[in-house]
Design a protein around this motif. Sequence first.
Motif, mmCIF file in Angstrom:
data_model
loop_
_atom_site.group_PDB
_atom_site.id
_atom_site.type_symbol
_atom_site.label_atom_id
_atom_site.label_comp_id
_atom_site.label_asym_id
_atom_site.label_seq_id
_atom_site.Cartn_x
_atom_site.Cartn_y
_atom_site.Cartn_z
ATOM 1 N N LYS A 20 0.856 -1.196 0.000
ATOM 2 C CA LYS A 20 0.000 0.000 0.000
ATOM 3 C C LYS A 20 0.889 1.242 0.000
ATOM 4 O O LYS A 20 1.776 1.382 0.853
ATOM 5 C CB LYS A 20 -0.903 -0.007 1.224
ATOM 6 N N VAL A 21 0.643 2.138 -0.962
ATOM 7 C CA VAL A 21 1.459 3.347 -1.117
ATOM 8 C C VAL A 21 0.534 4.556 -1.198
ATOM 9 O O VAL A 21 -0.433 4.555 -1.962
ATOM 10 C CB VAL A 21 2.311 3.277 -2.408
ATOM 11 N N VAL A 22 0.826 5.563 -0.395
ATOM 12 C CA VAL A 22 0.163 6.859 -0.560
ATOM 13 C C VAL A 22 1.099 7.700 -1.425
ATOM 14 O O VAL A 22 2.245 7.961 -1.049
ATOM 15 C CB VAL A 22 -0.093 7.545 0.796
ATOM 16 N N GLY A 23 0.623 8.098 -2.586
ATOM 17 C CA GLY A 23 1.450 8.865 -3.517
ATOM 18 C C GLY A 23 1.412 10.350 -3.192
ATOM 19 O O GLY A 23 0.344 10.905 -2.927
ATOM 20 N N VAL A 24 2.588 10.984 -3.219
ATOM 21 C CA VAL A 24 2.677 12.437 -2.990
ATOM 22 C C VAL A 24 3.652 13.046 -4.005
ATOM 23 O O VAL A 24 4.232 12.341 -4.830
ATOM 24 C CB VAL A 24 3.138 12.766 -1.538
ATOM 25 N N HIS A 25 3.836 14.372 -3.913
ATOM 26 C CA HIS A 25 4.797 15.094 -4.751
ATOM 27 C C HIS A 25 4.485 14.959 -6.243
ATOM 28 O O HIS A 25 5.353 14.659 -7.057
ATOM 29 C CB HIS A 25 6.231 14.626 -4.445
ATOM 30 N N PHE A 26 3.205 15.170 -6.583
ATOM 31 C CA PHE A 26 2.801 15.149 -7.991
ATOM 32 C C PHE A 26 1.801 16.277 -8.233
ATOM 33 O O PHE A 26 1.146 16.765 -7.311
ATOM 34 C CB PHE A 26 2.175 13.793 -8.371
ATOM 35 N N ASP A 27 1.754 16.729 -9.481
ATOM 36 C CA ASP A 27 0.767 17.709 -9.990
ATOM 37 C C ASP A 27 0.961 19.160 -9.515
ATOM 38 O O ASP A 27 0.331 20.061 -10.071
ATOM 39 C CB ASP A 27 -0.681 17.294 -9.658
ATOM 40 N N THR A 28 1.795 19.393 -8.501
ATOM 41 C CA THR A 28 1.926 20.753 -7.952
ATOM 42 C C THR A 28 2.519 21.713 -8.974
ATOM 43 O O THR A 28 2.108 22.872 -9.051
ATOM 44 C CB THR A 28 2.815 20.732 -6.693
ATOM 45 N N PHE A 29 3.530 21.247 -9.711
ATOM 46 C CA PHE A 29 4.226 22.069 -10.703
ATOM 47 C C PHE A 29 4.117 21.372 -12.065
ATOM 48 O O PHE A 29 3.943 20.154 -12.115
ATOM 49 C CB PHE A 29 5.714 22.207 -10.344
ATOM 50 N N PRO A 30 4.264 22.152 -13.161
ATOM 51 C CA PRO A 30 4.164 21.515 -14.491
ATOM 52 C C PRO A 30 5.112 20.316 -14.658
ATOM 53 O O PRO A 30 4.726 19.317 -15.261
ATOM 54 C CB PRO A 30 4.537 22.661 -15.446
ATOM 55 N N ALA A 31 6.325 20.400 -14.097
ATOM 56 C CA ALA A 31 7.311 19.329 -14.307
ATOM 57 C C ALA A 31 6.930 18.029 -13.616
ATOM 58 O O ALA A 31 7.505 16.974 -13.906
ATOM 59 C CB ALA A 31 8.689 19.777 -13.815
ATOM 60 N N ILE A 32 5.974 18.073 -12.684
ATOM 61 C CA ILE A 32 5.624 16.842 -11.963
ATOM 62 C C ILE A 32 4.153 16.462 -12.151
ATOM 63 O O ILE A 32 3.592 15.719 -11.359
ATOM 64 C CB ILE A 32 5.990 16.931 -10.455
ATOM 65 N N LYS A 33 3.562 16.962 -13.246
ATOM 66 C CA LYS A 33 2.186 16.548 -13.566
ATOM 67 C C LYS A 33 2.208 15.074 -13.958
ATOM 68 O O LYS A 33 3.079 14.625 -14.698
ATOM 69 C CB LYS A 33 1.652 17.356 -14.749
ATOM 70 N N ILE A 34 1.242 14.320 -13.444
ATOM 71 C CA ILE A 34 1.200 12.893 -13.771
ATOM 72 C C ILE A 34 -0.135 12.515 -14.401
ATOM 73 O O ILE A 34 -1.124 13.235 -14.279
ATOM 74 C CB ILE A 34 1.434 11.999 -12.529
ATOM 75 N N ASP A 35 -0.121 11.357 -15.047
ATOM 76 C CA ASP A 35 -1.353 10.731 -15.531
ATOM 77 C C ASP A 35 -1.798 9.776 -14.421
ATOM 78 O O ASP A 35 -1.237 8.693 -14.258
ATOM 79 C CB ASP A 35 -1.051 9.981 -16.833
ATOM 80 N N LYS A 36 -2.796 10.194 -13.652
ATOM 81 C CA LYS A 36 -3.198 9.405 -12.479
ATOM 82 C C LYS A 36 -3.685 8.007 -12.866
ATOM 83 O O LYS A 36 -3.350 7.024 -12.203
ATOM 84 C CB LYS A 36 -4.316 10.127 -11.720
ATOM 85 N N GLU A 37 -4.507 7.944 -13.919
ATOM 86 C CA GLU A 37 -5.049 6.644 -14.327
ATOM 87 C C GLU A 37 -3.935 5.664 -14.665
ATOM 88 O O GLU A 37 -3.967 4.506 -14.277
ATOM 89 C CB GLU A 37 -5.980 6.815 -15.543
#
Length: 226
Positions: free
Chosen positions: A185-202
Amino acid sequence: MKVTYYGHACILIEINDQRLIFDPFIEDNPLAEKVDIQHIEADYILLSHGHQDHVADVEKIYANTKAKVIATHEVAMWFNKRGVDNIHPMNHGGKVTFDWGIVKMVNAIHSSSLPDGSYGGNPAGFVVESGEHAFYFSGDTALHQDMKQIAEEFNLTFAILPIGDNYTMGIDDALKAASYVGVNKVVGVHFDTFPAIKIDKEKSLMKAGDKNIELVLLNIGDTTVI
Ligand code: NI
Ligand code: MN
């Protein structure tokens, strides 16, 4: 354990009546504008490193809570000079025992300077154990082999890992990290805040599913029980 997400890498964990907030960066994060920092209660503020996007709101939360700041010596002393009196400086490999559990500072591969450019020591992660529960907050880090030592020492319930790539691990390395530390089980963090770390969640959720790992992606402000 109750897990509340305040955006970016800021997480509040409630474990055996203790409230631990990690890496507060809320007021400068437009995605977290709904979070009212004045209502955050905490007993401890744990800081993985000195970067602005991990420490920006330490003094505001400290002013309301007087929560003990746990960080590397350099980061803790920097805040101490700015009026944060309740500090617990540590360094890598060190473990501190409180009446409710333990906090161990573990390795991270990243960098660390304070917002004014001061030296911030080396970046860190934390393992927190209380009663039957333990979790790993990796901080900003690359994947590294030392994570395997955490699985030798602790029986973790879950891990909080960065998945945004560019500045830290991306999803593929984070899923390897999950297997290194022995969690599904992983809680994901450090994504989407800035353009360089935008992710595709799906896509990230699918990749996790393929490895039989439950990836928890909380909406900012949401709480879940793990
Ligand atoms: Ni950083
Ligand atoms: Mn960061």
